[in-house]
Design a protein around this motif. Structure first.
Motif, PDB file in Angstrom:
ATOM      1  N   GLY A  66       3.373  -6.021  -2.514  1.00 23.73           N
ATOM      2  CA  GLY A  66       4.029  -4.938  -3.231  1.00 23.73           C
ATOM      3  C   GLY A  66       5.543  -5.000  -3.146  1.00 23.73           C
ATOM      4  O   GLY A  66       6.241  -4.430  -4.011  1.00 23.73           O
ATOM      5  N   LYS A  67       6.062  -5.640  -2.136  1.00 25.56           N
ATOM      6  CA  LYS A  67       7.506  -5.725  -1.956  1.00 25.56           C
ATOM      7  C   LYS A  67       8.138  -6.839  -2.792  1.00 25.56           C
ATOM      8  O   LYS A  67       9.366  -6.899  -2.917  1.00 25.56           O
ATOM      9  CB  LYS A  67       7.840  -5.969  -0.477  1.00 25.56           C
ATOM     10  CG  LYS A  67       7.455  -4.827   0.446  1.00 25.56           C
ATOM     11  CD  LYS A  67       7.770  -5.185   1.894  1.00 25.56           C
ATOM     12  CE  LYS A  67       7.339  -4.070   2.839  1.00 25.56           C
ATOM     13  NZ  LYS A  67       7.594  -4.428   4.245  1.00 25.56           N
ATOM     14  N   PRO A  87      -0.827  -9.852   2.195  1.00 22.48           N
ATOM     15  CA  PRO A  87      -1.350  -8.488   2.347  1.00 22.48           C
ATOM     16  C   PRO A  87      -0.758  -7.593   1.263  1.00 22.48           C
ATOM     17  O   PRO A  87       0.345  -7.848   0.767  1.00 22.48           O
ATOM     18  CB  PRO A  87      -0.862  -8.077   3.743  1.00 22.48           C
ATOM     19  CG  PRO A  87      -0.618  -9.368   4.450  1.00 22.48           C
ATOM     20  CD  PRO A  87      -0.163 -10.337   3.412  1.00 22.48           C
ATOM     21  N   GLU A  88      -1.480  -6.543   0.916  1.00 28.68           N
ATOM     22  CA  GLU A  88      -1.062  -5.679  -0.197  1.00 28.68           C
ATOM     23  C   GLU A  88       0.351  -5.128  -0.018  1.00 28.68           C
ATOM     24  O   GLU A  88       1.135  -5.058  -0.963  1.00 28.68           O
ATOM     25  CB  GLU A  88      -2.050  -4.528  -0.372  1.00 28.68           C
ATOM     26  CG  GLU A  88      -3.389  -4.952  -0.963  1.00 28.68           C
ATOM     27  CD  GLU A  88      -4.275  -3.766  -1.292  1.00 28.68           C
ATOM     28  OE1 GLU A  88      -3.744  -2.630  -1.339  1.00 28.68           O
ATOM     29  OE2 GLU A  88      -5.484  -3.976  -1.491  1.00 28.68           O
ATOM     30  N   ASP A  89       0.673  -4.720   1.215  1.00 25.09           N
ATOM     31  CA  ASP A  89       2.000  -4.143   1.426  1.00 25.09           C
ATOM     32  C   ASP A  89       3.101  -5.178   1.228  1.00 25.09           C
ATOM     33  O   ASP A  89       4.170  -4.880   0.694  1.00 25.09           O
ATOM     34  CB  ASP A  89       2.102  -3.518   2.823  1.00 25.09           C
ATOM     35  CG  ASP A  89       1.813  -4.520   3.937  1.00 25.09           C
ATOM     36  OD1 ASP A  89       1.088  -5.496   3.673  1.00 25.09           O
ATOM     37  OD2 ASP A  89       2.318  -4.320   5.054  1.00 25.09           O
ATOM     38  N   GLU A  90       2.834  -6.452   1.649  1.00 20.69           N
ATOM     39  CA  GLU A  90       3.805  -7.520   1.465  1.00 20.69           C
ATOM     40  C   GLU A  90       3.923  -7.892  -0.010  1.00 20.69           C
ATOM     41  O   GLU A  90       5.020  -8.098  -0.532  1.00 20.69           O
ATOM     42  CB  GLU A  90       3.404  -8.749   2.288  1.00 20.69           C
ATOM     43  CG  GLU A  90       3.531  -8.567   3.781  1.00 20.69           C
ATOM     44  CD  GLU A  90       4.967  -8.428   4.218  1.00 20.69           C
ATOM     45  OE1 GLU A  90       5.853  -9.069   3.614  1.00 20.69           O
ATOM     46  OE2 GLU A  90       5.229  -7.632   5.148  1.00 20.69           O
ATOM     47  N   GLU A 115      10.344  -5.750  -5.718  1.00 16.67           N
ATOM     48  CA  GLU A 115      11.607  -5.182  -5.244  1.00 16.67           C
ATOM     49  C   GLU A 115      12.559  -6.277  -4.790  1.00 16.67           C
ATOM     50  O   GLU A 115      13.757  -6.250  -5.113  1.00 16.67           O
ATOM     51  CB  GLU A 115      11.328  -4.218  -4.090  1.00 16.67           C
ATOM     52  CG  GLU A 115      12.566  -3.563  -3.514  1.00 16.67           C
ATOM     53  CD  GLU A 115      12.231  -2.651  -2.341  1.00 16.67           C
ATOM     54  OE1 GLU A 115      13.160  -2.307  -1.600  1.00 16.67           O
ATOM     55  OE2 GLU A 115      11.042  -2.290  -2.184  1.00 16.67           O
TER      56      GLU A 115
END
Length: 292
Positions: free
Chosen positions: A280-281, A275-278, A284
């Protein structure tokens, strides 16, 4: 070289006769090139299996049927030598147990189906119930089927219903995501004889030979008729049979591997995306790990 998958594929659109198939056919391939070709196919199979496992959407059921000494065991060993054991399971079906006889003939095979994401290999299969049992109808009597009082009750209608059950079973599992490919390793009677003699002469292979193999060999014609009937009655587009020339083991392995690779490629398997949020991490997290 001809297209192996299309050349050997049987989908039930027309009746086949096994006498029309050349057991020593090699489709233009040369034995000197076989090792290199097979090695590449094994690598492709391994990559496609990874995708199958990761996608967790389909499973692949590979069925092997053949006369004794046709090369089923060695074909399985060589064509699947590169796959991850975690994503593959092999079942070799012997004579049914007392518990298995107390269920319908498909029960033990249904239990052995591969889970999603896995490759399942059935070395012999539910087809034994329309092959060896058709040649030796006395075996059916062990099933204690209502309405079947003697071998005389095992008429054409009985076998038709059994074929119907097999087609329905395969139709159901394909709808549920199990891709079915069925291999008949078509070995000649002369080649079987040579392989039997080698088993006898090689002490390391004596264990593979049984006097019962010779008794079954005497029923060769009956078995060929049983295989023809089974293939003609159960070949479909979604669960095709492949009649593989088996006199040259090196080509048999190339043909089987090619068909497995082609079948998996048609599934257009993709690795899952985060998923996009995962996703994106990840940058980091990578930075944190590198700073440790």
């Amino acid at each position: 070289m001809q297209n192996i998958t299309n050349n050997f594929k049987i989908t039930g659109d027309k009746k086949i006769s096994l006498k029309d198939f050349d057991t020593s056919f090699s489709s233009g391939y040369k034995k000197d090139d076989a090792e290199t070709i097979l090695a590449d196919l094994v690598l492709q199979t391994a990559e496609l299996q990874n995708r199958l496992y990761a996608a967790n959407k389909y499973s692949l059921l590979i069925i092997f049927q053949a006369m004794d000494a046709a090369g089923k065991d060695s074909a399985i060993k060589h064509t699947l030598s590169g796959v991850n054991p975690q994503g593959c399971q092999v079942y070799s079906f012997k004579q049914p147990s007392a518990e298995e006889y107390d269920h319908d003939f498909l029960w033990r095979h249904y239990k052995a189906l591969p889970e999603r994401g896995r490759i399942g290999v059935h070395n012999r299969s539910h087809y034994e119930n329309v092959l060896v049992t058709k040649v030796h109808p006395s075996y059916v009597m062990n099933e204690n089927i209502p309405g079947i009082k003697s071998e005389k009750d095992l008429d054409k209608g009985f076998w038709k219903k059994r074929y119907d059950s097999i087609r329905s079973f395969e139709e159901h599992i394909t709808r549920s995501g199990t891709v079915v490919i069925k291999f008949f390793l078509n070995v000649s009677k002369d080649e079987q004889k040579e392989r039997f003699l080698k088993r006898i002469d090689d002490t390391s292979k004596n264990w593979k030979f049984s006097a019962a193999d010779i008794e079954e060999r005497k029923r060769w014609k009956d078995y060929m008729e049983a295989y023809e009937d089974a293939i003609n009655a159960t070949a479909t587009e979604d669960a095709p049979w492949y009649i593989i020339p088996a006199d040259k083991k090196w080509f048999t392995r190339i043909a089987i591997s090619t068909i497995i690779v082609d079948t998996l490629k048609k599934l257009d398997l993709k690795y899952p995306k985060l998923p996009e949020d995962e996703a994106g991490k990840l940058g980091e997290i990578k930075s944190m790990l590198e700073e440790e």
